[in-house]
Design an enzyme around this catalytic site. Sequence first.
Site, short mmCIF file in Angstrom:
data_model
loop_
_atom_site.label_atom_id
_atom_site.label_comp_id
_atom_site.label_asym_id
_atom_site.label_seq_id
_atom_site.Cartn_x
_atom_site.Cartn_y
_atom_site.Cartn_z
N VAL A 77 85.27 47.46 -15.32
CA VAL A 77 85.63 47.82 -16.69
C VAL A 77 86.90 47.08 -17.13
CG1 VAL A 77 86.35 49.74 -18.19
CG2 VAL A 77 84.46 50.05 -16.58
N ARG A 90 89.85 64.84 -18.79
CA ARG A 90 89.01 64.97 -19.99
C ARG A 90 88.92 66.40 -20.51
NH1 ARG A 90 84.40 61.23 -17.51
NH2 ARG A 90 85.24 59.21 -18.06
N CYS A 121 80.80 57.56 -20.23
CA CYS A 121 79.98 56.61 -21.00
C CYS A 121 78.69 57.22 -21.53
CB CYS A 121 79.67 55.37 -20.17
SG CYS A 121 79.10 55.70 -18.51
N SER A 129 74.96 49.96 -13.78
CA SER A 129 76.39 49.60 -13.79
C SER A 129 77.30 50.79 -14.05
CB SER A 129 76.67 48.48 -14.80
OG SER A 129 76.28 48.89 -16.09
N GLY A 130 76.75 51.92 -14.52
CA GLY A 130 77.56 53.14 -14.62
C GLY A 130 78.09 53.55 -13.26
N LYS A 181 79.05 66.97 -17.95
CA LYS A 181 79.98 66.18 -18.78
C LYS A 181 79.41 66.02 -20.18
CE LYS A 181 81.90 63.42 -15.02
NZ LYS A 181 81.96 62.10 -14.38
N ARG A 230 68.65 57.90 -14.01
CA ARG A 230 69.03 56.50 -13.78
C ARG A 230 67.77 55.64 -13.87
NH1 ARG A 230 74.35 55.30 -13.79
NH2 ARG A 230 74.78 56.91 -12.26
N HIS A 271 73.39 52.07 -21.44
CA HIS A 271 72.80 53.40 -21.35
C HIS A 271 72.01 53.69 -22.64
CE1 HIS A 271 75.00 54.11 -17.80
NE2 HIS A 271 75.86 55.03 -18.18
C1 2RA Z 1 77.40 56.73 -14.75
N1 2RA Z 1 78.51 57.90 -16.53
O1 2RA Z 1 76.66 56.18 -15.58
C2 2RA Z 1 78.65 57.38 -15.21
C3 2RA Z 1 79.78 56.43 -15.10
N2 2RA Z 1 81.01 56.98 -15.51
O2 2RA Z 1 77.20 56.74 -13.57
#
Ligand code: 2RA
Length: 353
Positions: free
Chosen positions: A14, A100, A130, A160-161, A231, A253, A260
Amino acid sequence: SGPVLALVGATGAVGTVMIDIINGRESVPWGEIRLVASPRSAGKKIVVRGEELTVRALAPEVFDGVDVAMFDVPDAVSAQWAPIAAERGAVAVDNSAAFRMDPEVPLVVPEVNADEVAERPKGIIANPNCTTLSMMAALGALHREFELRELVVASYQAASGGGQEAIDRLHAETAAVAGKGVGVRAGDVREVLEAAGLPVSESPFPAPLALNVVPWAGSLKDDGWTSEELKVRNESRKILGIPDLKVSATCVRVPVVTTHSLAVHATFAREVTVARAHEIFAAQPTIVLVDDPEQKRFPTPADVVGEDPTYVGRVRQALDFPNTLDFFVCGDNLRKGAALNTYEIAEELATRL
Ligand code: 2RA
């Protein structure tokens, strides 16, 4: 002259995008930019706006004279170091999960709640996760007009998260299955990966990601929910300022490297129409509306990766749910989802220093 910006985590995935964003800006408000990273990366040289900067090792003194310090480091590092930066007079803008949900730390998406940067008793401002961020520009705009009441989402999250290790894993799995004709029999992908020396037990993902989807992101929390799903719920409530917003999320995923996507089902207090939603999206400068079903035009991660705006399409009025819109959003999880939003908060602060 001009305020001093520090970037902590400058050499990470990042951090690298943050430098790209700073380099791509027509102008920046900063008089000085400092790059900071772990001692392992200290001494590395990186060109920022035509000037070669040497990465400094994280230490209390690097924050002396700093006005805004952006952090993209693991939660524990932020938890320790953001308060040190704040003590030394900087405003810390933190992209970890450490602060957060702290009631004394604003959680900011500039299109939605920019003014909250002004109220920061701890000298820390948090950047959302994200997944939440990818839909906030769209939901914030709709909420202003229709008043959001309920939110049901499914995410389609890029590898990539999960950082560089996760990106490498997806590439390795994709290479291993390429041309193998897998998928005929249950278990084929796992067998091919094992044979290629890529057992799932050594993966950052709990199942094969190549030629597959994995309904899991983050860690296990109570009652079967994942941290990522909680989250989405908690951060959406805080950013939008709707403490009792009803939210249910399923985080998945998918074998995409970056960007995303989310399928959003949003119910409002007032009557909604697709035509008005289109107008609202089109009027928001950080949203690109791509929604032409007859021409099969809609956003996909392949179209959005590397872009700053959130892309929105497939806007429909739910047939069986009053006052409800269904739509699809795509956002580059490394840009608006992380580096860009953090940098936009820093710029927002610079205008108020
Ligand atoms: C993910 N949101 O996509 C998480 C990364 N902070 O794994």
